[in-house]
Enzyme design. Structure first.
Site, short mmCIF file in Angstrom:
data_model
loop_
_atom_site.label_atom_id
_atom_site.label_comp_id
_atom_site.label_asym_id
_atom_site.label_seq_id
_atom_site.Cartn_x
_atom_site.Cartn_y
_atom_site.Cartn_z
N CYS A 116 -31.80 19.26 11.92
CA CYS A 116 -33.20 18.89 11.76
C CYS A 116 -33.43 17.38 11.70
O CYS A 116 -34.57 16.93 11.73
CB CYS A 116 -33.78 19.55 10.51
N HIS A 257 -39.96 15.50 8.60
CA HIS A 257 -39.49 16.76 9.15
C HIS A 257 -40.26 17.89 8.48
O HIS A 257 -40.39 17.93 7.26
CB HIS A 257 -37.99 16.91 8.90
N ASN A 287 -41.03 25.54 11.18
CA ASN A 287 -39.94 24.57 11.30
C ASN A 287 -39.33 24.70 12.69
O ASN A 287 -38.66 25.67 13.00
CB ASN A 287 -38.89 24.85 10.21
#
EC number: 2.3.1.180
Length: 339
Positions: A116, A257, A287
């Site tokens: 990520c 993020h 996500n």
């Protein structure tokens, strides 16, 4: 010739058409819209459902839009980097597939994997390549088909992830008060037990056993990951602020993020930053791993002004984490096609 700096000169994005809502998920596993919204802040996510399409398809779509919006000559692109945890194949690289589909004749290409944190790390790598003077134009793409790793019988993880891609054009400039200013990137190295995919790599290659025991899905110990993410992202943001004499007053935007809304809120609170300066789109994308930060830029391009002080921050499997200070290079509301 003056000092060379690296700037983002355009953004493209792509998300699949299919929308997986919380209501639909509640018919698949024991969950509810209230449970998901309260715990992670997600209402829906985009899923690439077409058979035979993978990460390269979304990456190509985002890059093609980027090229069209910026008007850049494809033959002037020196390199293309795809950061992803979900490559089309073990080999060749997803980036090589994208270059071939786009018809880029003068670019070399490679994949970069940092979970990520992929976009955050890769942007810094691309900036360093530009600052070396050897390259002038690099396309950086963050793209992930996270649905390919998700176990839709596990309510703790299947509600979190979506698919998507975002692409930026990074170019050289001699203007010093814009572009990449500073980065603070670190790797803890202790994260393996808490966030990983158990099988499929060289330690545990695919077999009938690994498939039968459902070992090819994402595994996460949510509470531990949550704690590390909040601690590292907030500490990294505060470190970047300290190193660059930034405060809540002179920071225009924080682009984190998008893993969990509660993580984002906790990071903002610990760093003493107002939430209205934090760009959040997790509610409608979930996500998307390496795609979250570029998709947030894509969604909010029209709000960004030349000279805006922006902090990027991310956290991912490994544990990888960091933050960077970036001064925006153009007025987003003057770009045709800006959302």
């Amino acid at each position: 010739m003056g000092k060379i700096n690296a700037i983002i000169t355009g953004i493209g994005g792509y998300v699949p058409d299919y929308i997986l809502t919380n209501e639909e998920l509640s018919r698949m596993v024991d969950t509810s819209d209230e449970w998901i919204t309260t715990r992670v802040g997600i209402k829906e996510r985009r899923i690439l459902t077409e058979e035979g399409l993978g990460t390269s398809y979304m990456a190509r779509k985002a890059a093609k839009q980027l090229i069209q919006k910026t008007g850049v000559d494809p033959d002037t692109i020196d390199a293309l980097i795809v950061t992803t945890t979900t490559p089309d194949y073990k080999f060749p690289s997803t980036a090589s597939i994208v270059v071939g589909k786009l018809g880029l004749k003068n670019a070399f290409a490679f994949d970069f994997e940092a979970a990520c944190c992929g976009f955050l790390y890769t942007l810094d790598v691309a900036a360093s390549m530009i600052q070396s003077g050897r390259y002038k134009k690099i396309i950086v793409i963050g793209a992930d088909k996270m649905s390919s790793l998700v176990d839709y019988t596990d309510r703790a993880t299947c509600v979190l992830f979506g698919d998507g891609a975002g692409a930026v054009l990074v170019e050289a400039t001699e203007e010093q008060n814009i572009g990449v200013q500073d980065s603070y990137l670190r790797t803890d190295g202790s994260g393996l037990p808490f966030l990983h995919m158990k099988a499929g790599g060289s330690v545990c290659p695919p077999s009938h056993f690994t498939v039968d025991h459902r070992l090819h899905f994402l595994y996460q110990e949510g509470r531990t990951v949550f704690r590390y993410a909040v601690t590292y992202m907030s500490n990294d943001v505060m470190e970047i602020m300290k190193r660059n004499n930034l405060s809540a007053e002179n920071i225009d935007w924080v682009i984190p993020h998008e893993a969990n809304r509660r993580i984002i809120e906790a990071v903002a609170k610990r760093a003493e930053l107002p939430l209205d300066k934090v760009l959040i789109n997790i509610d409608h994308y979930g996500n998307t791993s390496a795609a979250t930060i570029p998709l947030a830029i894509w969604d909010n391009e029209s709000r960004l002004k030349k000279g805006d002080n922006i902090i990027f921050t991310a956290f991912g499997a490994g544990f990888v984490h960091g933050a960077s200070f970036y001064k925006w290079a153009y007025d987003g509301d003057k770009v045709a096609g800006a959302k």
